[in-house]
Design an enzyme around this catalytic site. Structure first.
Site, PDB file in Angstrom:
ATOM      1  N   PHE A  73      -7.422  -0.242  38.076  1.00 11.36           N
ATOM      2  CA  PHE A  73      -8.608   0.584  38.294  1.00 11.36           C
ATOM      3  C   PHE A  73      -9.814  -0.289  37.989  1.00 11.36           C
ATOM      4  O   PHE A  73     -10.186  -0.467  36.828  1.00 11.36           O
ATOM      5  CB  PHE A  73      -8.552   1.783  37.348  1.00 11.36           C
ATOM      6  N   ALA A 139      -4.166   0.473  29.813  1.00 12.96           N
ATOM      7  CA  ALA A 139      -4.949   0.776  28.617  1.00 12.96           C
ATOM      8  C   ALA A 139      -6.191   1.495  29.115  1.00 12.96           C
ATOM      9  O   ALA A 139      -6.973   0.931  29.868  1.00 12.96           O
ATOM     10  CB  ALA A 139      -5.327  -0.495  27.866  1.00 12.96           C
ATOM     11  N   TYR A 224       2.197  -1.863  20.226  1.00 10.02           N
ATOM     12  CA  TYR A 224       1.663  -2.694  19.148  1.00 10.02           C
ATOM     13  C   TYR A 224       1.995  -2.055  17.812  1.00 10.02           C
ATOM     14  O   TYR A 224       2.059  -0.833  17.711  1.00 10.02           O
ATOM     15  CB  TYR A 224       0.139  -2.860  19.305  1.00 10.02           C
ATOM     16  N   TYR A 234      -4.667   2.388  13.208  1.00 12.48           N
ATOM     17  CA  TYR A 234      -3.856   2.063  14.375  1.00 12.48           C
ATOM     18  C   TYR A 234      -2.500   2.764  14.345  1.00 12.48           C
ATOM     19  O   TYR A 234      -2.352   3.855  14.876  1.00 12.48           O
ATOM     20  CB  TYR A 234      -3.725   0.532  14.588  1.00 12.48           C
TER      21      TYR A 234
HETATM   22  P1  NAD Z   1      -6.477  -4.333  29.349  1.00 17.37           P
HETATM   23  O1  NAD Z   1      -7.662  -3.467  29.131  1.00 17.37           O
HETATM   24  O2  NAD Z   1      -6.665  -5.800  29.443  1.00 17.37           O
HETATM   25  O3  NAD Z   1      -5.701  -3.884  30.691  1.00 17.37           O
HETATM   26  C1  NAD Z   1      -5.634  -2.552  31.090  1.00 17.37           C
HETATM   27  C2  NAD Z   1      -5.202  -2.463  32.538  1.00 17.37           C
HETATM   28  O4  NAD Z   1      -5.058  -1.070  32.873  1.00 17.37           O
HETATM   29  C3  NAD Z   1      -6.179  -3.050  33.560  1.00 17.37           C
HETATM   30  O5  NAD Z   1      -5.437  -3.640  34.608  1.00 17.37           O
HETATM   31  C4  NAD Z   1      -6.897  -1.802  34.089  1.00 17.37           C
HETATM   32  O6  NAD Z   1      -7.426  -1.935  35.404  1.00 17.37           O
HETATM   33  C5  NAD Z   1      -5.764  -0.824  34.073  1.00 17.37           C
HETATM   34  N1  NAD Z   1      -6.182   0.588  34.070  1.00 17.37           N
HETATM   35  C6  NAD Z   1      -6.875   1.256  33.123  1.00 17.37           C
HETATM   36  N2  NAD Z   1      -7.027   2.547  33.485  1.00 17.37           N
HETATM   37  C7  NAD Z   1      -6.405   2.689  34.676  1.00 17.37           C
HETATM   38  C8  NAD Z   1      -6.206   3.784  35.555  1.00 17.37           C
HETATM   39  N3  NAD Z   1      -6.653   5.008  35.296  1.00 17.37           N
HETATM   40  N4  NAD Z   1      -5.544   3.548  36.716  1.00 17.37           N
HETATM   41  C9  NAD Z   1      -5.072   2.311  37.027  1.00 17.37           C
HETATM   42  N5  NAD Z   1      -5.210   1.249  36.215  1.00 17.37           N
HETATM   43  C10 NAD Z   1      -5.877   1.439  35.054  1.00 17.37           C
HETATM   44  O7  NAD Z   1      -5.456  -3.941  28.196  1.00 17.37           O
HETATM   45  P2  NAD Z   1      -4.278  -4.734  27.458  1.00 17.37           P
HETATM   46  O8  NAD Z   1      -4.777  -5.122  26.116  1.00 17.37           O
HETATM   47  O9  NAD Z   1      -3.626  -5.732  28.331  1.00 17.37           O
HETATM   48  O10 NAD Z   1      -3.280  -3.516  27.202  1.00 17.37           O
HETATM   49  C11 NAD Z   1      -2.145  -3.263  27.981  1.00 17.37           C
HETATM   50  C12 NAD Z   1      -1.073  -2.636  27.088  1.00 17.37           C
HETATM   51  O11 NAD Z   1      -0.715  -3.584  26.075  1.00 17.37           O
HETATM   52  C13 NAD Z   1      -1.550  -1.381  26.355  1.00 17.37           C
HETATM   53  O12 NAD Z   1      -0.485  -0.447  26.289  1.00 17.37           O
HETATM   54  C14 NAD Z   1      -1.866  -1.895  24.971  1.00 17.37           C
HETATM   55  O13 NAD Z   1      -1.779  -0.910  23.980  1.00 17.37           O
HETATM   56  C15 NAD Z   1      -0.775  -2.935  24.818  1.00 17.37           C
HETATM   57  N6  NAD Z   1      -1.017  -3.931  23.745  1.00 17.37           N
HETATM   58  C16 NAD Z   1      -2.232  -4.521  23.588  1.00 17.37           C
HETATM   59  C17 NAD Z   1      -2.414  -5.418  22.536  1.00 17.37           C
HETATM   60  C18 NAD Z   1      -3.741  -6.112  22.313  1.00 17.37           C
HETATM   61  O14 NAD Z   1      -3.962  -6.615  21.214  1.00 17.37           O
HETATM   62  N7  NAD Z   1      -4.597  -6.176  23.295  1.00 17.37           N
HETATM   63  C19 NAD Z   1      -1.347  -5.733  21.682  1.00 17.37           C
HETATM   64  C20 NAD Z   1      -0.106  -5.141  21.907  1.00 17.37           C
HETATM   65  C21 NAD Z   1       0.048  -4.222  22.943  1.00 17.37           C
END
Ligand code: NAD
Ligand code: NA
Length: 396
Positions: A73, A139, A224, A234
């Protein structure tokens, strides 16, 4: 136009197409340098444009020569306005995949909607037939429920008690005390509705019912855990309830995939600077201390190193996939290393505005944050005119 970073609060309003492209090319080079992975050949990535999802798409394509469909998105460019970074990342990814002779198509829309799910199924049917890996990496702060129409908003709050601890504004480097009042029951429900497992389950049900999942198909969502210091906001807060729900959904999805011998997993990943994590209080201070320690130990990883290791050393080793006592894959092992965590806890106690630049990796945090938007990347000429209006060909 000449594009410069324009910050507002925790976000950057602009992004640089060339910088985003270079970011993607660097990630591709890293994956190639690590050698081939005997992974899936037809991969759907939901949340494919930034962070862990983009890294999953790159690892699949350039580690295993996979055809990929990406769902995200993102904001398209408009006259005088840059696109969001995930848009330029995806443009660069598709172009690189094309040069390598790899299939790549993307859908830009709300993944929580029925419409985007059916568009995705139609595209799989038309082009790939069936999928053998589904990465779920959304996310989002909001989700419109496809059945009730209710717009759920997630919150980052403690449950039960007011939380007070240190945090850092990574733009200014100022360490201060943050106080967050506890959530109410509705906050928990809403956060679970947005970041829990219901939508993942809906995706997998829709894909299964449409017959577009191959025998033995696998799906992986990301979670996480993190340290004691961030627990109240968290893992034991509203977002933690959503992650508990996501993790338990993996077992339900696996049951549903029994007929095709499919499996669902949650992988617990490392804390990293992404757009999502920068908005969470306390986390940036933790990350800046963590980065300093892990870099000194030589165990620091970014999204691409994490996901390349997840695929090569956990998912596709030819052996069984190792999981913890709760059935989760752990690729946060180096972050959660006892010595690392002990050191973070020590430094945390004494962290101040004055000493943080020395004891923490504040500069690393800042530059990673800028990099997310395509700024501060080596080899990019920021003084040159950039075409912000470039578009992804064939984007659905
Ligand atoms: P990010 O914000 O980099 O990526 C989010 C993605 O989701 C993007 O591609 C965005 O376009 C897409 N998105 C958001 N809303 C949308 C919607 N309504 N429709 C379609 N696409 C949509 O986030 P991230 O940090 O890569 O997180 C991804 C997962 O990893 C999450 O579940 C997060 O909790 C988990 N995570 C993150 C971390 C961290 O420290 N960043 C650590 C462990 C796990
Ligand atoms: Na992602």
């Amino acid at each position: 136009m000449i594009i410069e970073p324009r910050m507002r609060g925790f976000i950057c309003l602009t992004s640089h197409p060339k910088g985003c492209e270079q970011n993607v090319l660097n990630q591709i080079d890293y994956v190639k340098s690590q050698g081939k992975i005997a992974g899936a050949k037809k991969v759907l990535v939901i949340g494919a444009s930034t962070g862990f999802g983009l890294a999953s798409r790159i690892t699949s394509a350039f580690g295993s020569d996979a055809a990929t469909i990406g769902v995200f998105f993102e904001k398209a460019p408009a006259a005088g306005k840059t696109a969001s970074p995930g848009y330029y990342n995806s443009l660069a990814f598709e172009a690189a995949a094309g040069r390598a002779g790899l299939y790549a198509k993307s859908i830009n829309g709300d993944a929580f909607s029925n419409e985007v799910k059916s568009q995705t199924i139609d595209l799989i049917k038309a082009d790939l037939g069936q999928i053998d890996l589904v990465i779920y990496s959304l996310a989002s702060p909001v989700r419109q429920h496809p059945v009730s129409g209710v717009l759920h908003r997630s919150v980052l709050k403690p449950i039960g008690d007011t939380f007070s601890d240190k945090t850092v504004d990574f733009h200014t480097g100022i360490v201060s005390e943050v106080t967050i009042t506890p959530c109410n029951d509705e906050d928990i429900e809403n956060t679970v509705a947005v970041m829990g497992g219901e939508d993942w389950q809906m995706w997998m049900d829709a894909l299964l019912n449409a017959g577009v999942l191959a025998d033995g198909a696998m799906t992986v969502a990301y979670s996480y855990i993190g340290p004691k210091v961030t627990e109240p906001v968290y893992r034991k807060g509203t977002i933690g309830m959503a992650k508990d729900h996501l993790e338990s959904t993996a077992f339900k999805i696996t049951e549903g995939l029994a007929n095709i011998g499919g499996k669902a997993f949650v992988s617990v990943n490392k804390a990293l600077v992404t757009q999502a994590s920068s908005a969470i209080p306390v986390i940036p201070l933790y990350i800046s201390l963590l980065y300093k320690i892990m870099k000194a130990k030589g165990t620091h990883e970014g999204c691409i190193e994490q996901i390349q290791r997840l695929f090569s050393a956990r998912l596709y080793t030819n052996g069984t996939i190792p999981v913890d006592e709760k059935g989760r894959i752990r690729i946060d092992d180096w972050e959660m290393d006892e010595a690392v965590q002990k050191e973070v806890a020590e430094l945390w106690k004494g962290a101040t505005t004055e000493n943080l630049p020395g004891i923490g990796d504040l500069n690393g945090y800042k530059s990673d944050f800028l990099n997310l938007f395509g700024f501060g990347i080596d080899g990019v000429d920021y003084a040159a005119e950039a075409n912000e209006l470039v578009e992804i060909p064939g984007l659905i």
